[in-house]
Design a protein around this motif. Structure first.
Motif, short mmCIF file in Angstrom:
data_model
loop_
_atom_site.label_atom_id
_atom_site.label_comp_id
_atom_site.label_asym_id
_atom_site.label_seq_id
_atom_site.Cartn_x
_atom_site.Cartn_y
_atom_site.Cartn_z
N TYR A 142 0.77 -1.10 0.10
CA TYR A 142 0.25 0.03 0.11
C TYR A 142 0.83 1.35 -0.10
O TYR A 142 0.57 2.20 -0.61
N ASN A 143 1.81 1.33 1.07
CA ASN A 143 2.88 2.36 0.85
C ASN A 143 3.53 2.61 -0.39
O ASN A 143 3.74 3.80 -0.86
N LEU A 144 4.06 1.59 -1.14
CA LEU A 144 4.58 1.59 -2.25
C LEU A 144 3.96 2.26 -3.32
O LEU A 144 4.20 3.10 -4.19
N THR A 145 2.58 1.81 -3.44
CA THR A 145 1.62 1.87 -4.43
C THR A 145 1.32 3.55 -4.32
O THR A 145 1.19 4.46 -5.27
N THR A 146 1.25 4.09 -2.93
CA THR A 146 0.89 5.48 -2.59
C THR A 146 2.16 6.09 -3.22
O THR A 146 1.78 7.30 -3.79
N GLU A 147 3.42 5.89 -2.88
CA GLU A 147 4.60 6.49 -3.20
C GLU A 147 4.50 6.56 -4.78
O GLU A 147 5.14 7.65 -5.34
N ARG A 148 4.17 5.62 -5.46
CA ARG A 148 4.37 5.64 -6.80
C ARG A 148 3.61 6.48 -7.38
O ARG A 148 3.96 7.17 -8.37
N THR A 149 2.38 6.42 -6.89
CA THR A 149 1.34 7.30 -7.60
C THR A 149 1.77 8.88 -7.47
O THR A 149 1.71 9.66 -8.26
N GLU A 150 2.10 8.98 -6.17
CA GLU A 150 2.78 10.43 -5.73
C GLU A 150 3.78 10.98 -6.63
O GLU A 150 4.06 11.93 -7.43
N VAL A 151 4.78 10.02 -6.88
CA VAL A 151 6.03 10.27 -7.73
C VAL A 151 5.31 10.41 -9.29
O VAL A 151 5.76 11.47 -9.98
N GLY A 152 4.69 9.65 -9.68
CA GLY A 152 3.91 9.46 -11.09
C GLY A 152 3.28 11.19 -11.32
O GLY A 152 3.33 11.63 -12.27
N ASN A 153 2.59 11.57 -10.09
CA ASN A 153 2.04 12.97 -10.38
C ASN A 153 2.95 13.98 -10.23
O ASN A 153 2.70 14.77 -11.07
N ARG A 154 4.00 13.83 -9.55
CA ARG A 154 5.08 14.83 -9.48
C ARG A 154 5.85 15.05 -10.73
O ARG A 154 5.90 15.99 -11.31
N GLY A 162 3.51 16.69 -13.37
CA GLY A 162 3.65 18.07 -13.25
C GLY A 162 4.79 18.71 -13.69
O GLY A 162 4.97 19.81 -14.22
N LEU A 163 6.05 18.00 -13.62
CA LEU A 163 7.01 18.54 -13.95
C LEU A 163 7.43 18.43 -15.47
O LEU A 163 7.48 19.33 -15.98
N LEU A 164 6.86 17.47 -16.15
CA LEU A 164 6.59 17.19 -17.55
C LEU A 164 5.79 18.43 -18.14
O LEU A 164 5.79 19.36 -18.92
N ASP A 165 4.47 18.88 -17.42
CA ASP A 165 3.91 19.87 -17.86
C ASP A 165 4.45 21.36 -17.61
O ASP A 165 4.30 22.20 -18.38
N ARG A 166 5.11 21.32 -16.80
CA ARG A 166 5.87 22.67 -16.22
C ARG A 166 6.96 22.86 -17.40
O ARG A 166 7.17 23.89 -18.02
N ILE A 167 7.61 21.81 -17.93
CA ILE A 167 8.59 21.97 -18.86
C ILE A 167 8.03 22.07 -20.30
O ILE A 167 8.35 23.15 -21.06
N GLU A 168 6.99 21.38 -20.53
CA GLU A 168 6.18 21.84 -21.62
C GLU A 168 5.64 23.40 -21.84
O GLU A 168 5.72 23.99 -22.82
N GLN A 169 5.03 23.75 -20.55
CA GLN A 169 4.83 25.10 -20.49
C GLN A 169 5.93 26.30 -20.96
O GLN A 169 5.83 27.09 -21.51
N TRP A 170 6.93 25.90 -20.27
CA TRP A 170 8.09 26.53 -20.31
C TRP A 170 8.63 26.73 -21.97
O TRP A 170 8.98 27.92 -22.32
N GLU A 171 8.69 25.65 -22.46
CA GLU A 171 8.91 25.48 -23.99
C GLU A 171 8.19 26.40 -24.72
O GLU A 171 8.38 27.06 -25.74
N SER A 172 6.82 26.27 -24.51
CA SER A 172 5.79 27.13 -25.18
C SER A 172 6.02 28.29 -24.96
O SER A 172 5.97 29.21 -25.85
#
Length: 105
Positions: free
Chosen positions: A50-62, A65-75
């Motif tokens: 459960y803890n690892l699944t939660t951590e994996r989801t959190e890392v995936g979300n982060r 978010g970073l990819l979205d920020r990079i794409e926005q920066w590129e734009s």
């Protein structure tokens, strides 16, 4: 005399039964202890999953978010560069596009 031999035989039989009963009882208690340990281990492993699944989801979300920020920066960089250079394509290019065909990876 014959009755005495039969009593001895009966006593031996009862002793064997009691010994087997005591052995089975000890085996039962040992198996209960093992089962209890396994149940505790199983609960701990489920908690870890459960803890690892939660951590994996959190890392995936982060990461998302970073990819979205990079794409926005590129734009923003492309827009800024286009405004500054009068419409020419940005020299920087895109971090996430294939240079051969300009498609996003």
């Amino acid at each position: 005399m014959e009755n005495n031999a039969e009593l001895v035989r009966l006593e031996e039989f009862v002793d064997k039964l009691l010994n087997k009963y005591n052995q089975l009882k000890a085996d039962f208690h040992a198996l209960q202890a093992t089962l209890s340990e396994r149940d505790a281990e199983c609960a701990e492993l489920k908690n870890n999953i459960y803890n690892l699944t939660t951590e994996r989801t959190e890392v995936g979300n982060r990461v998302s978010g970073l990819l979205d920020r990079i794409e926005q920066w590129e734009s923003d960089q492309e827009t800024f560069s286009a405004e500054k250079s009068g419409g020419y394509e940005s020299i920087q290019g895109s971090l996430f596009s294939d240079s051969a065909d300009g498609k996003n990876i």
